[in-house]
Motif scaffolding. Sequence first.
Motif, PDB file in Angstrom:
ATOM      1  N   UNK A   4       0.843  -1.194   0.000  1.00 35.54           N
ATOM      2  CA  UNK A   4       0.000   0.000   0.000  1.00 35.54           C
ATOM      3  C   UNK A   4       0.882   1.250   0.000  1.00 35.54           C
ATOM      4  N   UNK A   5       0.241   2.404   0.034  1.00 35.18           N
ATOM      5  CA  UNK A   5       0.941   3.685  -0.010  1.00 35.18           C
ATOM      6  C   UNK A   5       1.943   3.817   1.139  1.00 35.18           C
ATOM      7  N   UNK A   7       3.470   1.335   2.853  1.00 32.61           N
ATOM      8  CA  UNK A   7       4.600   0.428   2.608  1.00 32.61           C
ATOM      9  C   UNK A   7       5.572   1.048   1.609  1.00 32.61           C
ATOM     10  N   UNK A   8       5.046   1.623   0.543  1.00 38.68           N
ATOM     11  CA  UNK A   8       5.896   2.225  -0.480  1.00 38.68           C
ATOM     12  C   UNK A   8       6.651   3.430   0.074  1.00 38.68           C
ATOM     13  N   UNK A   9       6.017   4.189   0.922  1.00 39.18           N
ATOM     14  CA  UNK A   9       6.684   5.340   1.542  1.00 39.18           C
ATOM     15  C   UNK A   9       7.796   4.851   2.477  1.00 39.18           C
ATOM     16  N   UNK A  10       7.526   3.808   3.233  1.00 40.08           N
ATOM     17  CA  UNK A  10       8.549   3.208   4.103  1.00 40.08           C
ATOM     18  C   UNK A  10       9.745   2.774   3.262  1.00 40.08           C
ATOM     19  N   UNK A  11       9.482   2.089   2.161  1.00 37.20           N
ATOM     20  CA  UNK A  11      10.563   1.610   1.296  1.00 37.20           C
ATOM     21  C   UNK A  11      11.371   2.764   0.715  1.00 37.20           C
ATOM     22  N   UNK A 152      10.567   4.152  -6.486  1.00 35.38           N
ATOM     23  CA  UNK A 152       9.372   3.731  -5.750  1.00 35.38           C
ATOM     24  C   UNK A 152       8.352   4.838  -5.824  1.00 35.38           C
ATOM     25  N   UNK A 153       7.208   4.527  -6.388  1.00 35.79           N
ATOM     26  CA  UNK A 153       6.113   5.490  -6.469  1.00 35.79           C
ATOM     27  C   UNK A 153       5.261   5.348  -5.224  1.00 35.79           C
TER      28      UNK A 153
END
Length: 157
Positions: A4-5, A7-11, A152-153
């Motif tokens: 999700x958004x 998770x992607x921000x964490x990455x 990463x978007x």
Amino acid sequence: MGLDRIDRRILALLQDDGRMTNVDLAERVGLTAPPCLRRVRSLEQAGVIRGYHAECDAASLGYPITVFAMVSLRSQAEHDLATFERHVAEIPEVRECHMLNGEIDFILKIVAADLESFQRILTTHLTAAPNVASVKSSLTIRTAKSSPGVPIEAGAE
């Protein structure tokens, strides 16, 4: 694994700064520390996060030379490909090894202390390796971009 958004921000944040504390990370993604840590651990267990490392300056550590070597093999049978991959895995100066399609079978990123050291790697480890038909190399003049990781978007789900 569905990301999700958050998770992607964490990455994206960890990819930019793997030393970020969980508290800072949680604050930046809008979570409290415990659920943020659970998400990071889940990403690690799923293999999305494969590890953490320091990005070192090669020249400062005595490796100012970077060369890309294009290797062609005589045989592309799976056994021969795997044998070559195991061989280059044992050469510390080979930092990356990618199998390609087309005329070239592998491209290697090699670091060396000087041109003499690279020549020694080339003649002792690469051209002399079993099944190697040819090696073409290109010396790096300068690096205009080197971005580890992947784009990463944050908005994609």
